[in-house]
Design an enzyme around this catalytic site. Structure first.
Site, PDB file in Angstrom:
ATOM      1  N   ARG A 130       0.842  -1.184   0.000  1.00  0.00           N
ATOM      2  CA  ARG A 130       0.000   0.000   0.000  1.00  0.00           C
ATOM      3  C   ARG A 130       0.890   1.251   0.000  1.00  0.00           C
ATOM      4  NH1 ARG A 130      -3.322   2.962   4.803  1.00  0.00           N
ATOM      5  NH2 ARG A 130      -3.986   4.686   3.467  1.00  0.00           N
ATOM      6  N   HIS A 175      -3.458  10.984   0.802  1.00  0.00           N
ATOM      7  CA  HIS A 175      -2.932  10.730   2.140  1.00  0.00           C
ATOM      8  C   HIS A 175      -2.409  12.056   2.708  1.00  0.00           C
ATOM      9  CE1 HIS A 175      -1.280   7.371   4.857  1.00  0.00           C
ATOM     10  NE2 HIS A 175      -1.073   8.512   5.507  1.00  0.00           N
ATOM     11  N   ASN A 219      -7.267   8.512   3.041  1.00  0.00           N
ATOM     12  CA  ASN A 219      -6.709   7.919   4.242  1.00  0.00           C
ATOM     13  C   ASN A 219      -7.065   8.781   5.448  1.00  0.00           C
ATOM     14  OD1 ASN A 219      -4.613   6.080   5.679  1.00  0.00           O
ATOM     15  ND2 ASN A 219      -4.019   8.152   6.263  1.00  0.00           N
ATOM     16  N   GLU A 220      -7.730   8.189   6.425  1.00  0.00           N
ATOM     17  CA  GLU A 220      -8.023   8.820   7.704  1.00  0.00           C
ATOM     18  C   GLU A 220      -8.599  10.230   7.562  1.00  0.00           C
ATOM     19  OE1 GLU A 220      -4.611   8.568  10.230  1.00  0.00           O
ATOM     20  OE2 GLU A 220      -4.632   6.381  10.276  1.00  0.00           O
ATOM     21  N   ASN A 361      -7.844   1.598   9.677  1.00  0.00           N
ATOM     22  CA  ASN A 361      -6.564   1.834  10.349  1.00  0.00           C
ATOM     23  C   ASN A 361      -6.802   1.787  11.849  1.00  0.00           C
ATOM     24  OD1 ASN A 361      -5.546   2.307   7.815  1.00  0.00           O
ATOM     25  ND2 ASN A 361      -5.008   4.445   8.173  1.00  0.00           N
ATOM     26  N   TYR A 363      -4.741   1.271  15.854  1.00  0.00           N
ATOM     27  CA  TYR A 363      -3.491   1.148  16.602  1.00  0.00           C
ATOM     28  C   TYR A 363      -3.692   0.867  18.089  1.00  0.00           C
ATOM     29  CZ  TYR A 363      -1.048   3.091  12.540  1.00  0.00           C
ATOM     30  OH  TYR A 363      -0.532   3.296  11.281  1.00  0.00           O
ATOM     31  N   GLU A 430      -3.847  -0.261   8.064  1.00  0.00           N
ATOM     32  CA  GLU A 430      -2.696   0.140   8.878  1.00  0.00           C
ATOM     33  C   GLU A 430      -2.836  -0.456  10.265  1.00  0.00           C
ATOM     34  OE1 GLU A 430      -1.696   4.297   9.308  1.00  0.00           O
ATOM     35  OE2 GLU A 430      -1.982   4.700   7.176  1.00  0.00           O
ATOM     36  N   TRP A 474       1.962  -1.138   9.424  1.00  0.00           N
ATOM     37  CA  TRP A 474       2.573   0.181   9.287  1.00  0.00           C
ATOM     38  C   TRP A 474       3.867   0.165  10.089  1.00  0.00           C
ATOM     39  CZ3 TRP A 474       1.721   4.365   6.300  1.00  0.00           C
ATOM     40  CH2 TRP A 474       2.480   5.504   6.583  1.00  0.00           C
ATOM     41  N   GLU A 481       7.495  11.085  10.306  1.00  0.00           N
ATOM     42  CA  GLU A 481       6.222  10.830  10.989  1.00  0.00           C
ATOM     43  C   GLU A 481       5.512  12.138  11.321  1.00  0.00           C
ATOM     44  OE1 GLU A 481       4.229   8.435  11.611  1.00  0.00           O
ATOM     45  OE2 GLU A 481       5.438   6.872  10.669  1.00  0.00           O
TER      46      GLU A 481
END
Length: 550
Positions: A130, A175, A219-220, A361, A363, A430, A474, A481
Site C-alpha cells: 500500500r 494521504h 486515508n483517515e 486503520n 493502533y 494500517e 505500518w 512521521e
C-alpha cells in the site's frame, strides 16, 4: 471502598468501590479493580482469561498480507521533476511546527530508490504493497490543466516493479498532502474541491487503472478534518476558527469520495475489475468503568469512526447521536444552525453504499467517560481523549504518547464493525507500533505487538465470523512521521538518516512478520511439527522469538 483518608481527607482513593460523597445516600459503584479482585478470589489465583488465550490457526486461503507507506513520508524529491508544492511542504517549512524542524524534503528518498524499496518488500514476502500518490507530483497546481508526466512516470515505474516481483499495488489517492495551490483557494473548505478530486481520480484511473486493482480514496479523513482544520496540529495548520471548519471539511471529503466511487463504478470497473473504498481510522473505545452507565454511554458516543462510516456504510447521513450533540451545542452557544452541515436527499442517496470493502486503520484503545466541555467547541470531547491520553496505566507504552499496546481492542473493533455495518469485507490498511530513542535492531517488543494484534485479528475471523480479507502493517521503513518528524519510528527497516545513501537495514521484526506471512498466521505447532521439521531441518526449526520456544 473510597473513604476518609486521615489528614488527606477524601482526596486519595484506595477503594475497590467508588463512593459518591456528593450524594447524601453515599451510593457505591464497583471499579474495574473490584471486578478483577473478585475474579482472583473466585479462581484462587490469576488464570488467563479465555479471551486472552493465544489462538493457533491460519487465516483464510488467499488472505492478503501487506505493508504501507505514504508519499510525503518516504518519497522526498520535493521539488524534483516539476513537482508542485503541497500543504505538507509548506507546513514542514514553517518554524516550530515539526519536531527538530524536520522536513520531508528528502525523507527516505524513495523517489530515487524504487529498486531498494521493492527488494525490502520481497524480503517481507508481502502479497500487496500500500502506497499513496502525491497529488501535487502529478498535478502541480491541483488541476488537470497541466499533467506532470515525469511525476506520473515515477508511479508507473514503481507499479511495474511491484508487478514484476508479484506484489500487487494498493493505491491511496489522498494521504493528507493537498496541492498548495488548492489550499490557497480554501482547500477542503471550498466545495469546488469535490470536482477537482474527481478529475484527479479520473486521471489515475485512466493511466494506472489497468494495473491497479485496489484503490483507497482517502486515508483517515478524521485527521484531515480535525487535525488539519480544527486544532492545527497537521497541515494546513488551521486552528484560528474552531467549530464549523472540521465538519465542512469532513462533509466535502465524504462527497468527494462518493463521486470518485461512482466514477470508477460506472466508467472503469467493468474493464479494470478493481475494488475502491475509503480507509477510516479509529481507536477502540472502552468504558473506563464497565459498570457505570455514563461511561458506557460515552463509549457508544465516541464517533471517531462513525463520523465517516455511518454515511457511507449505513444510510447516507450522519448518525443521530452525532447530529443531536453538535446541533444542541451549536444552539446553546447562540448559533442559528448546527455547525454540522446537512446532506440533501439526493446527496444521501449518492453517498449511501459507496464502498467495496471497509478500510480500517487501528493502533490502540482509549478509556471513555463523561466529560463536560464547553458548548462552543463541539468535538472537544474527542480531542480531550487524545490529548489527555485516557488509558489504563497497566497498558504497555510505545514511542508515541497516544499509542498504548492494547490488542484486545482490535478484535472488539472488528467485531463491532461487522455488527454495526452488516458484515462488510474488511481490509486492515494500517496497524503498527512506534519506538523512540536509541536504535535496537532486536525489536522484540515490536514482534510482541504484531504477534498479539494479528492473533486478535485471527480470533475475529475464526471465533467471531468477521469477514477480514487482508492485513497491512505500518510501516515498511522508518520515515517522516508528520509533526514528530523523525523522532518516532514505526518501520520494519531502519533507515540511516545521517548517511547520504539512506541505507536500509532490517530489524528483527521484519523477519518475524515475514514468518507470519509465510505461515499465513499461526499454525498449531503440535499439528504441523513433523512437516516443519522436514522443511527447516533440526538447526533451522522455526522459533517463536517472543517466547524463544519451538
Amino acid at each position: 471502598m473510597d473513604s476518609f483518608e486521615w489528614l488527606n481527607g477524601y482526596d486519595p482513593r484506595f477503594g475497590l468501590h467508588q463512593v459518591d460523597f456528593d450524594n447524601p445516600n453515599r451510593p457505591r459503584t464497583p471499579k474495574r479493580s473490584a471486578v478483577y479482585y473478585a475474579e482472583i478470589i473466585r479462581n484462587n489465583g490469576i488464570p488467563l482469561p479465555k479471551e486472552d488465550e493465544f489462538l493457533y490457526g491460519e487465516f483464510p486461503k488467499n488472505f492478503w498480507w501487506s505493508v504501507a507507506t505514504a508519499a510525503y513520508q518516504i518519497e522526498g524529491g520535493w521539488r524534483a521533476d516539476g513537482k508542485g508544492l503541497s500543504i505538507w511542504d509548506q507546513f514542514s517549512h514553517t518554524p516550530l511546527k515539526i519536531s527538530n524542524d524536520d522536513t520531508g524534503d528528502v525523507a527516505c528518498d524513495s523517489y530515487h530508490k524504487i529498486e531498494a524499496d521493492v527488494e525490502m518488500l520481497k524480503s517481507l514476502k508481502v502479497s500487496h504493497y500500500r502506497f499513496s500518490i502525491s497529488w501535487s507530483r502529478i498535478l502541480p497546481d491541483g488541476t488537470t490543466k497541466y499533467i506532470n508526466e515525469m511525476g506520473l512516470n515515477y508511479y508507473e515505474r514503481l507499479i511495474d516493479a511491484l508487478l514484476a516481483a508479484n506484489i500487487m499495488p494498493q493505491v491511496t489517492l489522498y494521504h493528507w498532502d493537498l496541492p498548495l495551490a488548492l489550499q490557497n483557494i480554501g482547500g477542503w473548505e471550498n466545495d469546488t474541491i469535490v470536482q477537482r478530486f474527481k478529475e484527479y481520480a479520473e486521471l489515475l484511473f485512466q493511466r494506472l487503472g489497468d494495473k491497479v486493482k485496489f484503490w483507497i480514496t482517502f486515508n483517515e479523513p478524521y485527521n484531515t478534518a480535525y487535525c488539519g482544520y480544527g486544532v492545527g496540529t497537521a497541515a494546513p495548520g488551521i486552528s484560528i476558527r474552531p467549530g464549523r471548519a472540521p465538519y465542512v471539511v469532513g462533509h466535502n471529503i465524504i462527497k468527494a469520495h462518493a463521486e470518485a466511487w461512482h466514477l470508477y463504478n460506472e466508467t472503469y470497473r467493468a474493464k479494470q475489475g478493481g475494488l475502491i473504498s475509503i480507509t477510516i481510522n479509529s481507536d477502540w473505545a472502552e468504558p473506563r468503568n464497565p459498570y457505570n452507565q455514563e461511561d458506557i454511554d460515552a463509549a457508544r458516543q465516541y464517533f471517531l469512526l462513525g463520523w465517516f462510516a455511518h454515511p457511507i456504510y449505513k444510510n447516507g447521513d450522519y448518525n443521530e447521536v452525532m447530529k443531536t450533540r453538535i446541533r444542541d451545542r451549536s444552539l446553546a452557544q447562540g448559533l442559528s444552525q448546527s455547525r454540522l452541515p446537512e446532506f440533501t436527499e439526493s446527496e444521501k442517496q449518492r453517498i449511501k453504499g459507496t464502498y467495496d470493502y471497509f478500510g480500517l486503520n487501528h493502533y490502540t484503545t482509549v478509556l471513555t467517560y463523561k466529560i463536560n466541555y464547553p458548548a462552543d467547541y463541539p468535538g472537544l470531547g474527542i480531542l480531550l481523549h487524545l490529548l489527555l491520553n485516557i488509558t489504563d496505566r497497566s497498558w504497555l507504552n510505545s514511542g508515541s504518547v497516544w499509542l498504548k499496546v492494547t490488542p484486545f481492542g482490535f478484535r472488539k473493533l472488528l467485531r463491532w464493525i461487522k455488527e454495526e455495518y452488516n458484515n462488510p469485507p474488511i481490509y486492515v490498511t494500517e496497524n503498527g507500533v512506534s519506538e523512540r530513542g536509541d536504535l535496537d535492531f532486536d525489536d522484540t517488543w515490536r514482534m510482541h505487538y504484531y504477534r498479539s494484534y494479528i492473533n486478535e485479528a485471527l480470533k475475529a475471523v475464526v471465533l467471531d465470523g468477521v469477514d477480514l480479507r487482508g492485513y497491512t502493517a505500518w510501516t515498511l521503513m522508518d520515515n517522516f512521521e508528520w509533526a514528530v518528524g523523525f523522532d518516532e519510528k514505526f518501520g520494519f527497516y531502519h533507515v540511516n538518516f545521517t548517511d547520504p545513501e539512506l541505507q536500509r537495514h532490517p530489524k528483527a521484526s521484519a523477519r518475524y512478520y515475514a514468518q507470519i506471512i509465510n505461515c499465513n498466521g499461526f499454525p498449531d505447532p503440535l499439528a504441523h511439527w513433523p512437516w516443519l521439521f522436514l522443511l527447516f531441518g533440526m538447526e533451522d526449526y522455526p522459533k517463536d522469538p517472543i517466547n524463544n520456544q519451538t
